[in-house]
Design a protein around this motif. Structure first.
Motif, PDB file in Angstrom:
ATOM      1  N   ARG A   1     -35.273  10.544 -77.000  1.00  0.00           N
ATOM      2  CA  ARG A   1     -35.250  11.988 -77.267  1.00  0.00           C
ATOM      3  C   ARG A   1     -36.656  12.583 -77.190  1.00  0.00           C
ATOM      4  NH1 ARG A   1     -31.284  14.376 -76.730  1.00  0.00           N
ATOM      5  NH2 ARG A   1     -30.022  13.906 -78.552  1.00  0.00           N
ATOM      6  N   GLY A   2     -37.602  11.920 -77.860  1.00  0.00           N
ATOM      7  CA  GLY A   2     -38.972  12.426 -77.852  1.00  0.00           C
ATOM      8  C   GLY A   2     -39.568  12.450 -79.242  1.00  0.00           C
ATOM      9  N   LEU A   3     -40.811  12.926 -79.324  1.00  0.00           N
ATOM     10  CA  LEU A   3     -41.540  12.980 -80.589  1.00  0.00           C
ATOM     11  C   LEU A   3     -41.321  14.308 -81.303  1.00  0.00           C
ATOM     12  CD1 LEU A   3     -45.015  11.466 -79.634  1.00  0.00           C
ATOM     13  CD2 LEU A   3     -43.072  10.309 -80.700  1.00  0.00           C
ATOM     14  N   ALA A   4     -41.354  14.233 -82.618  1.00  0.00           N
ATOM     15  CA  ALA A   4     -41.366  15.431 -83.450  1.00  0.00           C
ATOM     16  C   ALA A   4     -42.526  15.297 -84.423  1.00  0.00           C
ATOM     17  CB  ALA A   4     -40.051  15.596 -84.202  1.00  0.00           C
ATOM     18  N   LEU A   5     -43.425  16.278 -84.413  1.00  0.00           N
ATOM     19  CA  LEU A   5     -44.568  16.294 -85.322  1.00  0.00           C
ATOM     20  C   LEU A   5     -44.330  17.341 -86.395  1.00  0.00           C
ATOM     21  CD1 LEU A   5     -47.506  16.302 -82.725  1.00  0.00           C
ATOM     22  CD2 LEU A   5     -46.236  14.336 -83.613  1.00  0.00           C
ATOM     23  N   ILE A   6     -44.524  16.949 -87.653  1.00  0.00           N
ATOM     24  CA  ILE A   6     -44.404  17.895 -88.759  1.00  0.00           C
ATOM     25  C   ILE A   6     -45.728  17.936 -89.517  1.00  0.00           C
ATOM     26  CG2 ILE A   6     -43.175  18.521 -90.873  1.00  0.00           C
ATOM     27  CD1 ILE A   6     -40.799  16.862 -89.873  1.00  0.00           C
ATOM     28  N   PHE A   7     -46.330  19.121 -89.574  1.00  0.00           N
ATOM     29  CA  PHE A   7     -47.554  19.318 -90.354  1.00  0.00           C
ATOM     30  C   PHE A   7     -47.169  20.081 -91.626  1.00  0.00           C
ATOM     31  CE2 PHE A   7     -48.972  18.984 -85.922  1.00  0.00           C
ATOM     32  CZ  PHE A   7     -49.893  17.942 -86.038  1.00  0.00           C
ATOM     33  N   ASN A   8     -47.101  19.343 -92.721  1.00  0.00           N
ATOM     34  CA  ASN A   8     -46.631  19.893 -93.989  1.00  0.00           C
ATOM     35  C   ASN A   8     -47.820  20.140 -94.919  1.00  0.00           C
ATOM     36  OD1 ASN A   8     -44.912  20.566 -96.200  1.00  0.00           O
ATOM     37  ND2 ASN A   8     -45.067  18.459 -96.930  1.00  0.00           N
TER      38      ASN A   8
ATOM     39  N   CYS B   1     -37.967  15.803 -74.627  1.00  0.00           N
ATOM     40  CA  CYS B   1     -38.595  17.034 -75.097  1.00  0.00           C
ATOM     41  C   CYS B   1     -39.617  16.736 -76.183  1.00  0.00           C
ATOM     42  CB  CYS B   1     -37.523  17.987 -75.636  1.00  0.00           C
ATOM     43  SG  CYS B   1     -36.534  17.273 -76.979  1.00  0.00           S
ATOM     44  N   LEU B   2     -40.147  17.803 -76.783  1.00  0.00           N
ATOM     45  CA  LEU B   2     -41.122  17.696 -77.871  1.00  0.00           C
ATOM     46  C   LEU B   2     -40.823  18.757 -78.920  1.00  0.00           C
ATOM     47  CD1 LEU B   2     -44.016  16.598 -78.894  1.00  0.00           C
ATOM     48  CD2 LEU B   2     -44.910  18.678 -77.811  1.00  0.00           C
ATOM     49  N   VAL B   3     -40.985  18.382 -80.191  1.00  0.00           N
ATOM     50  CA  VAL B   3     -40.863  19.349 -81.282  1.00  0.00           C
ATOM     51  C   VAL B   3     -42.120  19.276 -82.145  1.00  0.00           C
ATOM     52  CG1 VAL B   3     -39.726  19.766 -83.518  1.00  0.00           C
ATOM     53  CG2 VAL B   3     -38.355  19.533 -81.445  1.00  0.00           C
ATOM     54  N   VAL B   4     -42.664  20.440 -82.502  1.00  0.00           N
ATOM     55  CA  VAL B   4     -43.775  20.534 -83.458  1.00  0.00           C
ATOM     56  C   VAL B   4     -43.376  21.550 -84.522  1.00  0.00           C
ATOM     57  CG1 VAL B   4     -46.196  21.145 -83.811  1.00  0.00           C
ATOM     58  CG2 VAL B   4     -45.501  19.984 -81.695  1.00  0.00           C
ATOM     59  N   ALA B   5     -43.498  21.158 -85.776  1.00  0.00           N
ATOM     60  CA  ALA B   5     -43.185  22.072 -86.880  1.00  0.00           C
ATOM     61  C   ALA B   5     -44.380  22.163 -87.815  1.00  0.00           C
ATOM     62  CB  ALA B   5     -41.954  21.594 -87.641  1.00  0.00           C
ATOM     63  N   VAL B   6     -44.654  23.376 -88.294  1.00  0.00           N
ATOM     64  CA  VAL B   6     -45.731  23.605 -89.256  1.00  0.00           C
ATOM     65  C   VAL B   6     -45.150  24.313 -90.468  1.00  0.00           C
ATOM     66  CG1 VAL B   6     -47.946  24.695 -89.689  1.00  0.00           C
ATOM     67  CG2 VAL B   6     -47.452  23.770 -87.425  1.00  0.00           C
TER      68      VAL B   6
ATOM     69  N   MET C   1     -40.721  22.679 -78.213  1.00  0.00           N
ATOM     70  CA  MET C   1     -40.235  23.612 -79.227  1.00  0.00           C
ATOM     71  C   MET C   1     -41.109  23.594 -80.476  1.00  0.00           C
ATOM     72  SD  MET C   1     -36.348  22.404 -78.492  1.00  0.00           S
ATOM     73  CE  MET C   1     -37.026  20.787 -78.044  1.00  0.00           C
ATOM     74  N   PHE C   2     -41.475  24.776 -80.956  1.00  0.00           N
ATOM     75  CA  PHE C   2     -42.366  24.924 -82.095  1.00  0.00           C
ATOM     76  C   PHE C   2     -41.681  25.756 -83.175  1.00  0.00           C
ATOM     77  CE2 PHE C   2     -44.797  23.922 -78.423  1.00  0.00           C
ATOM     78  CZ  PHE C   2     -45.854  23.142 -78.862  1.00  0.00           C
ATOM     79  N   PHE C   3     -41.668  25.225 -84.384  1.00  0.00           N
ATOM     80  CA  PHE C   3     -41.042  25.903 -85.516  1.00  0.00           C
ATOM     81  C   PHE C   3     -42.106  26.139 -86.587  1.00  0.00           C
ATOM     82  CE2 PHE C   3     -37.809  23.381 -83.386  1.00  0.00           C
ATOM     83  CZ  PHE C   3     -36.813  24.321 -83.169  1.00  0.00           C
ATOM     84  N   ILE C   4     -42.326  27.391 -86.931  1.00  0.00           N
ATOM     85  CA  ILE C   4     -43.416  27.740 -87.841  1.00  0.00           C
ATOM     86  C   ILE C   4     -42.871  28.438 -89.084  1.00  0.00           C
ATOM     87  CG2 ILE C   4     -45.552  29.058 -88.102  1.00  0.00           C
ATOM     88  CD1 ILE C   4     -45.909  28.743 -85.038  1.00  0.00           C
ATOM     89  N   GLN C   5     -43.005  27.765 -90.211  1.00  0.00           N
ATOM     90  CA  GLN C   5     -42.649  28.337 -91.503  1.00  0.00           C
ATOM     91  C   GLN C   5     -43.936  28.805 -92.175  1.00  0.00           C
ATOM     92  OE1 GLN C   5     -40.045  29.248 -93.445  1.00  0.00           O
ATOM     93  NE2 GLN C   5     -41.642  29.859 -94.890  1.00  0.00           N
ATOM     94  N   ALA C   6     -44.178  30.114 -92.107  1.00  0.00           N
ATOM     95  CA  ALA C   6     -45.392  30.687 -92.698  1.00  0.00           C
ATOM     96  C   ALA C   6     -45.266  32.200 -92.690  1.00  0.00           C
ATOM     97  CB  ALA C   6     -46.639  30.275 -91.895  1.00  0.00           C
ATOM     98  N   CYS C   7     -45.971  32.852 -93.605  1.00  0.00           N
ATOM     99  CA  CYS C   7     -46.030  34.315 -93.569  1.00  0.00           C
ATOM    100  C   CYS C   7     -46.736  34.779 -92.302  1.00  0.00           C
ATOM    101  CB  CYS C   7     -46.796  34.859 -94.773  1.00  0.00           C
ATOM    102  SG  CYS C   7     -45.839  34.974 -96.289  1.00  0.00           S
ATOM    103  N   GLN C   8     -46.423  36.004 -91.892  1.00  0.00           N
ATOM    104  CA  GLN C   8     -47.146  36.641 -90.793  1.00  0.00           C
ATOM    105  C   GLN C   8     -47.751  37.969 -91.234  1.00  0.00           C
ATOM    106  OE1 GLN C   8     -46.396  36.180 -86.599  1.00  0.00           O
ATOM    107  NE2 GLN C   8     -44.229  35.847 -87.054  1.00  0.00           N
ATOM    108  N   GLY C   9     -47.847  38.136 -92.525  1.00  0.00           N
ATOM    109  CA  GLY C   9     -48.398  39.384 -93.054  1.00  0.00           C
ATOM    110  C   GLY C   9     -47.949  39.562 -94.487  1.00  0.00           C
ATOM    111  N   ASP C  10     -48.169  40.776 -95.034  1.00  0.00           N
ATOM    112  CA  ASP C  10     -47.804  41.014 -96.427  1.00  0.00           C
ATOM    113  C   ASP C  10     -46.797  42.147 -96.590  1.00  0.00           C
ATOM    114  OD1 ASP C  10     -49.393  43.157 -95.777  1.00  0.00           O
ATOM    115  OD2 ASP C  10     -50.920  42.782 -97.321  1.00  0.00           O
ATOM    116  N   LYS C  11     -46.175  42.578 -95.497  1.00  0.00           N
ATOM    117  CA  LYS C  11     -45.150  43.613 -95.604  1.00  0.00           C
ATOM    118  C   LYS C  11     -43.879  43.036 -96.204  1.00  0.00           C
ATOM    119  CE  LYS C  11     -46.646  46.349 -91.573  1.00  0.00           C
ATOM    120  NZ  LYS C  11     -46.231  46.850 -90.237  1.00  0.00           N
TER     121      LYS C  11
END
Length: 301
Positions: A59-66, A127-132, A171-181
């Motif tokens: 399938r491929g690698l998945a990197l998770i930066f927690n 494929c490749l997956v990277v998650a932050v 594929m990149f999945f990003i769990q983080a704020c993008q502002g303060d609204k």
């Protein structure tokens, strides 16, 4: 109820010449030296295929930066992120990914790991997956020690830098704020009334109905439950577990958006400004085919 908190931050036909929409030249003039041709890569998928080839041996690698803790003074620890990380590891392994998870990495280590993976031979991978999972703000994500630009995550894996992933989904999945609204949402009512009862209502975010997949739209908070994990990762893992081999990824992510938009609402009764707020993920796709994960790869990963 558990408390929630925001995540601080032309077919070969000769026609007219094509030109760029910019003033002057773009890195090329009449006196420029032509680029040196690179060896041709065999396309992993037929030219006009509807789906990416997901039948490679692995399938491929998945990197998770927690990221839970930070050395940056104004950033609080991210309670609940380890729940996200554990759920994501389990979910990706169920889809046959080889998962590498990294915790509280400084920026140099993140870059080092991305470069290491980009230099690998991915010929046998689908494929490749990277998650932050981290704090963030508009255009930036936080490592353990500093902020960095989100786009620096994927520039290592362009076709010229990582040719064995050329033509394959990244594929990149990003769990983080993008502002303060904040998004207070909008209440809608059902189209019909039943048995003389008033039409039911439900709340949606005001940004709704408009693939790198961000947990929220630019400028806005991203919410995380301190014991159950972030809304986006909860919804993503649920959809991947339930429908990961049933739907293509863009369809599946639409239902992730639906879950986040309809099933979640902030619970901070002691802070009325932050209470009962909504969220909608933001999906940007440059995919040229549909991504659909095949069933088990017989333990090859």
């Amino acid at each position: 109820m558990c408390s929630t908190e925001p995540e601080n931050m032309n077919n070969g036909i000769k026609c007219d010449d094509d030109v760029g929409d910019a003033f002057g030249t773009f890195g090329y003039t009449r006196n420029s030296v032509a680029p040196i041709p690179t060896p041709l890569q065999t396309a992993p998928t037929e030219r006009n295929a509807t789906y990416y080839n997901m039948n490679h041996p692995r399938r491929g690698l998945a990197l998770i930066f927690n990221h839970e803790f930070f050395t940056i003074s104004h950033l609080k620890s991210r309670s609940g992120t380890n729940v996200d990380c554990d759920n994501l590891i389990k979910t990706l392994k169920s889809l046959d990914f080889e998962v590498n998870d990294f915790h509280n990495s400084p920026h140099k280590e993140i870059v080092k790991n991305l470069e290491r993976v980009a230099e690998m031979d991915h010929s046998d991978h689908d494929c490749l997956v990277v998650a932050v999972l981290s704090h963030g703000e508009l255009g930036l994500i936080y490592a353990h020690d500093t902020a960095y630009k989100a786009e620096s995550l994927w520039h290592h894996f362009t076709a010229d830098r990582c040719p064995t992933l050329a033509g394959k989904p990244k594929m990149f999945f990003i769990q983080a704020c993008q502002g303060d609204k904040l998004d207070p949402g909008l209440t809608l009512k059902e189209r019909t009334e039943t048995d003389g009862q008033p039409a039911a209502t439900f709340r949606i975010p005001s940004q709704a109905d408009f693939l790198i997949a961000y947990s929220t739209v630019p400028g806005y908070y991203s919410w995380r439950n301190t014991s159950r994990g972030s809304w986006f990762m909860q919804a993503l893992c649920m959809e991947l577990c339930e429908n990961g081999t049933r739907y293509d990824l863009l369809t599946l992510l639409t239902f992730v958006c639906q879950r986040v938009a309809l099933d979640f609402e902030s619970n901070t009764p002691d802070n009325i400004t932050m209470h009962q707020q909504k969220q909608i993920p933001c999906i940007t796709s440059m995919l040229t085919r549909l991504v659909k994960f095949t069933s088990q790869k017989n333990g090859l990963v």
